[in-house]
Design a protein around this motif. Sequence first.
Motif, PDB file in Angstrom:
ATOM      1  N   PHE A  62       0.831  -1.201   0.000  1.00 38.92           N
ATOM      2  CA  PHE A  62       0.000   0.000   0.000  1.00 38.92           C
ATOM      3  C   PHE A  62       0.867   1.253   0.000  1.00 38.92           C
ATOM      4  O   PHE A  62       1.782   1.399   0.805  1.00 38.92           O
ATOM      5  N   ARG A  63       0.536   2.155  -0.937  1.00 44.84           N
ATOM      6  CA  ARG A  63       1.120   3.493  -0.987  1.00 44.84           C
ATOM      7  C   ARG A  63      -0.021   4.501  -1.101  1.00 44.84           C
ATOM      8  O   ARG A  63      -1.088   4.183  -1.627  1.00 44.84           O
ATOM      9  N   ASN A  64       0.201   5.708  -0.614  1.00 45.89           N
ATOM     10  CA  ASN A  64      -0.825   6.746  -0.720  1.00 45.89           C
ATOM     11  C   ASN A  64      -0.875   7.266  -2.158  1.00 45.89           C
ATOM     12  O   ASN A  64       0.141   7.702  -2.706  1.00 45.89           O
ATOM     13  N   LYS A  65      -2.075   7.198  -2.738  1.00 47.03           N
ATOM     14  CA  LYS A  65      -2.258   7.627  -4.123  1.00 47.03           C
ATOM     15  C   LYS A  65      -3.463   8.549  -4.244  1.00 47.03           C
ATOM     16  O   LYS A  65      -4.327   8.597  -3.370  1.00 47.03           O
ATOM     17  N   CYS A  66      -3.515   9.264  -5.364  1.00 39.81           N
ATOM     18  CA  CYS A  66      -4.628  10.157  -5.670  1.00 39.81           C
ATOM     19  C   CYS A  66      -5.807   9.331  -6.191  1.00 39.81           C
ATOM     20  O   CYS A  66      -5.636   8.507  -7.096  1.00 39.81           O
ATOM     21  N   GLU A  67      -6.986   9.525  -5.619  1.00 35.15           N
ATOM     22  CA  GLU A  67      -8.155   8.772  -6.072  1.00 35.15           C
ATOM     23  C   GLU A  67      -8.519   9.109  -7.510  1.00 35.15           C
ATOM     24  O   GLU A  67      -8.915   8.242  -8.284  1.00 35.15           O
ATOM     25  N   GLU A  68      -8.393  10.398  -7.861  1.00 35.12           N
ATOM     26  CA  GLU A  68      -8.768  10.819  -9.209  1.00 35.12           C
ATOM     27  C   GLU A  68      -7.756  10.360 -10.259  1.00 35.12           C
ATOM     28  O   GLU A  68      -8.109  10.099 -11.405  1.00 35.12           O
ATOM     29  N   LEU A  69      -6.487  10.300  -9.857  1.00 29.51           N
ATOM     30  CA  LEU A  69      -5.423   9.857 -10.762  1.00 29.51           C
ATOM     31  C   LEU A  69      -4.609   8.773 -10.063  1.00 29.51           C
ATOM     32  O   LEU A  69      -3.593   9.062  -9.417  1.00 29.51           O
TER      33      LEU A  69
END
Length: 200
Positions: A62-69
């Motif tokens: 798991f890494r923090n990512k942008c939901e939209e991109l």
Amino acid sequence: MQNLNHKKPEDYDLPRRSRFYQAVMDTDHLKKNQSYQSLPETNILFICTFDPFRKGLPRYTFRNKCEELPELELGDHTVKYFFNCTCRSEGMADGIQALYRYIMTGEPLDELTGKLHKAVEAGRRNEKWRSEYMKELLHDDDMREEGRAEERANTEREKANAERERVNAEREKARADALEARVCELEGIISNMQGEKRKL
């Protein structure tokens, strides 16, 4: 490292636990008068003797990512790994399978797990490590007991507040009943006086 075998799988709440561990590591670093900009890259690892997300994968990353991109990563330099040692998926490297098997059974199957087993045995015989481990366990027990004591105190306060509210409610009801009775009494007196006037 913390052994969670004493807990039921549904009690682990690994996502929040990983968030807590991340916060502890960051706070510990910042206590040394370091700027947040100097926070190091951190990897949180959970080696699980159960499938933490029930999807059958040998590893979840798991890494923090942008939901939209989704292809846009936050870049906060934190990664969380969850290893599912129960997985027997085809295509897993032999070394990984041997490691998972060792974690599940304690039986070394190759050179790496053999070395790991020797290190574990040496660690168990190391009095300093055992002493530090026991101190950590005692500290954790103390923290849990403090939490339970605080919870009990909160419960007692809530009970006391509820009891005060009940007593106040009963007192207000008694006042309302007395007032209503007095009003009825006055209405009766007025009605009698009006009846006497009509007779005159």
